[in-house]
Design a protein around this motif. Structure first.
Motif, PDB file in Angstrom:
ATOM      1  N   ALA A 137       0.820  -1.211   0.000  1.00 39.61           N
ATOM      2  CA  ALA A 137       0.000   0.000   0.000  1.00 39.61           C
ATOM      3  C   ALA A 137       0.852   1.258   0.000  1.00 39.61           C
ATOM      4  O   ALA A 137       0.350   2.347   0.305  1.00 39.61           O
ATOM      5  CB  ALA A 137      -0.945  -0.009   1.213  1.00 39.61           C
ATOM      6  N   ASP A 138       2.132   1.121  -0.337  1.00 37.69           N
ATOM      7  CA  ASP A 138       2.994   2.304  -0.403  1.00 37.69           C
ATOM      8  C   ASP A 138       2.869   2.973  -1.764  1.00 37.69           C
ATOM      9  O   ASP A 138       2.112   2.521  -2.630  1.00 37.69           O
ATOM     10  CB  ASP A 138       4.441   1.911  -0.122  1.00 37.69           C
ATOM     11  CG  ASP A 138       4.917   0.785  -1.041  1.00 37.69           C
ATOM     12  OD1 ASP A 138       4.151   0.401  -1.934  1.00 37.69           O
ATOM     13  OD2 ASP A 138       6.044   0.293  -0.846  1.00 37.69           O
ATOM     14  N   LEU A 139       3.613   4.023  -1.961  1.00 37.03           N
ATOM     15  CA  LEU A 139       3.542   4.778  -3.213  1.00 37.03           C
ATOM     16  C   LEU A 139       4.113   4.027  -4.401  1.00 37.03           C
ATOM     17  O   LEU A 139       4.014   4.485  -5.539  1.00 37.03           O
ATOM     18  CB  LEU A 139       4.292   6.106  -3.049  1.00 37.03           C
ATOM     19  CG  LEU A 139       3.587   7.168  -2.199  1.00 37.03           C
ATOM     20  CD1 LEU A 139       4.549   8.304  -1.889  1.00 37.03           C
ATOM     21  CD2 LEU A 139       2.358   7.693  -2.920  1.00 37.03           C
ATOM     22  N   GLU A 140       4.691   2.853  -4.148  1.00 38.27           N
ATOM     23  CA  GLU A 140       5.334   2.106  -5.215  1.00 38.27           C
ATOM     24  C   GLU A 140       4.381   1.179  -5.969  1.00 38.27           C
ATOM     25  O   GLU A 140       4.812   0.447  -6.849  1.00 38.27           O
ATOM     26  CB  GLU A 140       6.491   1.270  -4.651  1.00 38.27           C
ATOM     27  CG  GLU A 140       7.593   2.108  -4.011  1.00 38.27           C
ATOM     28  CD  GLU A 140       8.185   3.099  -5.002  1.00 38.27           C
ATOM     29  OE1 GLU A 140       8.523   2.681  -6.114  1.00 38.27           O
ATOM     30  OE2 GLU A 140       8.292   4.286  -4.657  1.00 38.27           O
ATOM     31  N   SER A 141       3.062   1.186  -5.605  1.00 41.57           N
ATOM     32  CA  SER A 141       2.089   0.375  -6.337  1.00 41.57           C
ATOM     33  C   SER A 141       0.964   1.270  -6.833  1.00 41.57           C
ATOM     34  O   SER A 141       0.717   2.338  -6.249  1.00 41.57           O
ATOM     35  CB  SER A 141       1.521  -0.725  -5.433  1.00 41.57           C
ATOM     36  OG  SER A 141       0.663  -0.165  -4.452  1.00 41.57           O
ATOM     37  N   PRO A 142       0.256   0.874  -7.916  1.00 40.66           N
ATOM     38  CA  PRO A 142      -0.841   1.713  -8.414  1.00 40.66           C
ATOM     39  C   PRO A 142      -1.909   1.977  -7.348  1.00 40.66           C
ATOM     40  O   PRO A 142      -2.355   3.103  -7.173  1.00 40.66           O
ATOM     41  CB  PRO A 142      -1.405   0.891  -9.581  1.00 40.66           C
ATOM     42  CG  PRO A 142      -0.295  -0.009  -9.991  1.00 40.66           C
ATOM     43  CD  PRO A 142       0.468  -0.315  -8.755  1.00 40.66           C
TER      44      PRO A 142
ATOM     45  N   LEU B  40       1.950  -0.299 -17.981  1.00 45.19           N
ATOM     46  CA  LEU B  40       2.637  -0.572 -16.721  1.00 45.19           C
ATOM     47  C   LEU B  40       4.126  -0.846 -16.922  1.00 45.19           C
ATOM     48  O   LEU B  40       4.957  -0.535 -16.058  1.00 45.19           O
ATOM     49  CB  LEU B  40       1.986  -1.780 -16.018  1.00 45.19           C
ATOM     50  CG  LEU B  40       0.645  -1.521 -15.346  1.00 45.19           C
ATOM     51  CD1 LEU B  40       0.030  -2.831 -14.850  1.00 45.19           C
ATOM     52  CD2 LEU B  40       0.790  -0.545 -14.189  1.00 45.19           C
ATOM     53  N   GLU B  41       4.483  -1.407 -18.088  1.00 45.61           N
ATOM     54  CA  GLU B  41       5.891  -1.737 -18.320  1.00 45.61           C
ATOM     55  C   GLU B  41       6.752  -0.482 -18.445  1.00 45.61           C
ATOM     56  O   GLU B  41       7.969  -0.531 -18.224  1.00 45.61           O
ATOM     57  CB  GLU B  41       6.039  -2.617 -19.563  1.00 45.61           C
ATOM     58  CG  GLU B  41       5.767  -1.931 -20.896  1.00 45.61           C
ATOM     59  CD  GLU B  41       4.269  -1.863 -21.242  1.00 45.61           C
ATOM     60  OE1 GLU B  41       3.946  -1.487 -22.382  1.00 45.61           O
ATOM     61  OE2 GLU B  41       3.443  -2.201 -20.364  1.00 45.61           O
ATOM     62  N   ASN B  42       6.106   0.641 -18.775  1.00 46.54           N
ATOM     63  CA  ASN B  42       6.845   1.894 -18.927  1.00 46.54           C
ATOM     64  C   ASN B  42       6.558   2.877 -17.795  1.00 46.54           C
ATOM     65  O   ASN B  42       6.979   4.038 -17.864  1.00 46.54           O
ATOM     66  CB  ASN B  42       6.505   2.560 -20.270  1.00 46.54           C
ATOM     67  CG  ASN B  42       6.871   1.673 -21.455  1.00 46.54           C
ATOM     68  OD1 ASN B  42       7.893   0.970 -21.410  1.00 46.54           O
ATOM     69  ND2 ASN B  42       6.055   1.705 -22.502  1.00 46.54           N
ATOM     70  N   GLU B  43       5.813   2.437 -16.776  1.00 52.43           N
ATOM     71  CA  GLU B  43       5.378   3.334 -15.706  1.00 52.43           C
ATOM     72  C   GLU B  43       6.548   3.818 -14.867  1.00 52.43           C
ATOM     73  O   GLU B  43       7.406   3.020 -14.463  1.00 52.43           O
ATOM     74  CB  GLU B  43       4.357   2.609 -14.812  1.00 52.43           C
ATOM     75  CG  GLU B  43       3.707   3.483 -13.776  1.00 52.43           C
ATOM     76  CD  GLU B  43       2.956   4.640 -14.384  1.00 52.43           C
ATOM     77  OE1 GLU B  43       3.409   5.783 -14.165  1.00 52.43           O
ATOM     78  OE2 GLU B  43       1.935   4.407 -15.062  1.00 52.43           O
ATOM     79  N   LYS B  44       6.623   5.134 -14.653  1.00 49.25           N
ATOM     80  CA  LYS B  44       7.689   5.728 -13.855  1.00 49.25           C
ATOM     81  C   LYS B  44       7.210   6.118 -12.451  1.00 49.25           C
ATOM     82  O   LYS B  44       8.033   6.348 -11.563  1.00 49.25           O
ATOM     83  CB  LYS B  44       8.232   6.985 -14.559  1.00 49.25           C
ATOM     84  CG  LYS B  44       8.755   6.740 -15.966  1.00 49.25           C
ATOM     85  CD  LYS B  44       9.924   5.749 -15.973  1.00 49.25           C
ATOM     86  CE  LYS B  44      10.473   5.575 -17.404  1.00 49.25           C
ATOM     87  NZ  LYS B  44      11.553   4.559 -17.432  1.00 49.25           N
TER      88      LYS B  44
END
Length: 401
Positions: A99-104, A120-124
């Motif tokens: 649930a951190d900022l590292e997941s959508p 998602l493969e290019n998500e920054k």
């Protein structure tokens, strides 16, 4: 929009209007699905069933295979996959997502904003969670599920195909989340109400328990005082008072053991009183015949018990040469669906000539008449010198307001 879609259940051709633009048909179908979800929520469906139904309808609305409700667990700072569609075994109710900022989903929760990620493969902005990567998910869209004050979690739709989620899709997903949010709030209010009611019920049972114990103590003190009295008249009066208190105490005993404190099984209550009635009348043989499941308001059951107590005491005192000869029959029976008849009869010397209960100066008879009036009962007292005394008391199960 691309025609390549995940394999899911789609609307049948009969549902579509062929003359309408395909995009308009698609959006109308979404509105229809929101209506279906709203109806399910209003029907107060089981919460778990509602969550699973919502994921199925939302997946259909966005023509995707995967959808899930992620419940936020603050203590662990993770999402639990609470409900979903399209996922394999061992996911629903088991799998967790950070649930951190590292997941959508975490990004949506922490920022308070919906998230669309078509690549998602290019998500920054965040990484792709392992659950999505393992299932070949290429795009995701999610919105916050609001709870009662705090977010409940996130509603997310995922897809393996290369199409794109649009802002209109976000509006549909937010509409579904709003409906679920209202259901979540209602569930929270209902849980709080049930907890409050359970606490009140517990307190009420505890009060009845304590009242019963206190009344039992008073009855015991009166009984001790009666045993110490030198006057037979005083002894009798104290024992009668003790018996009345025991009758009230037994009601409170039944109440703290029962689920419903408003009513009581009158037949069972009278059977519980059998020993007390007998002892109060000097070991009179009290025989009780009463059917089960005659439910009556608690206060009225106490009045009936006191009437029985007074009449048994009167029989022991006046109808027989000694209380050891005393025999009293108490019968309870239904009269139709709404009335009950109570018969209390002894087999002693009967009423004195010219006896009129309405002019009697005895405390017991005055108590009986007063309580019969409270019961809205018809009162019939008969008895000759050779066939004992019989009281017939007919009263409604429920008193008219």
């Amino acid at each position: 929009m691309s025609v390549e879609r995940d394999p899911i259940i789609e609307a049948s051709p009969d549902d579509a209007a062929p003359h309408l633009d395909p995009e308009l048909q698609y959006r109308l179908r979404q509105q229809d699905l929101l209506s279906q979800l709203g109806v399910l929520a209003l029907r107060r469906a089981d919460f778990e069933e509602l969550l699973h139904a919502a994921t199925r309808l939302v997946a259909q609305g966005l023509q995707c295979r995967f959808c899930k409700v992620l419940e936020y667990l603050p203590a662990k700072n993770v999402f639990l996959v609470r409900a979903g569609v399209g996922w394999g075994p061992g996911v629903i109710g088991v799998a967790t997502v950070g649930a951190d900022l590292e997941s959508p989903a975490g990004f949506a929760l922490k920022t308070g904003k919906p998230v669309i990620s078509n690549h998602l493969e290019n998500e920054k902005r965040f990484r792709t969670p392992s659950l999505l990567a393992e299932n070949g998910i290429r795009r995701a869209i999610n919105v916050i599920l609001q709870g009662d004050g705090e977010p409940f979690g996130v509603l997310e739709v995922d897809s393996r195909d290369s199409d794109e989620f649009l802002e209109q899709d976000l509006a549909f997903l937010q509409g579904a989340a709003n409906i679920l949010g209202m259901a979540i709030e209602r569930r929270s209010y209902q849980s709080a109400l049930e907890a409050s009611m359970a606490r009140q019920q517990l307190l009420l049972h505890e009060v009845n328990h304590r009242v019963k114990n206190s009344l039992q103590l008073v009855a015991s003190l009166l009984h001790l005082q009666a045993n110490a009295a030198t006057s037979e008249e005083v002894r009798t009066a104290l024992n009668e008072a003790s018996s009345r208190i025991v009758a009230v105490g037994l009601v409170h005993e039944r109440l703290y053991k029962a689920d419903d404190v408003r009513t009581i099984d009158l037949g069972q209550y009278l059977r519980d009183l059998e020993q007390s009635l007998s002892a109060a009348a000097g070991q009179c043989d009290v025989r009780i015949n009463a059917p089960p499941d005659v439910l009556i308001e608690t206060d009225r059951a106490i009045w009936i018990a006191i009437i029985a107590n007074e009449l048994v005491a009167n029989a022991a005192k006046h109808a027989y040469a000694t209380s050891k000869d005393c025999v009293v029959d108490i019968e309870l029976q239904r009269v139709g669906d709404d009335e009950v008849e109570l018969r209390i009869a002894d087999h002693g010397r009967g009423l004195p000539e010219g006896f009129n209960p309405n002019t009697s100066r005895g405390l017991g008879m005055r108590v009986v008449l007063a309580l019969a009036k409270q019961l809205q009962a018809t009162f019939n007292l008969q008895g000759g010198r050779s066939n004992g005394t019989e009281l017939l008391l007919r009263f409604p199960l429920r008193v008219a307001a």
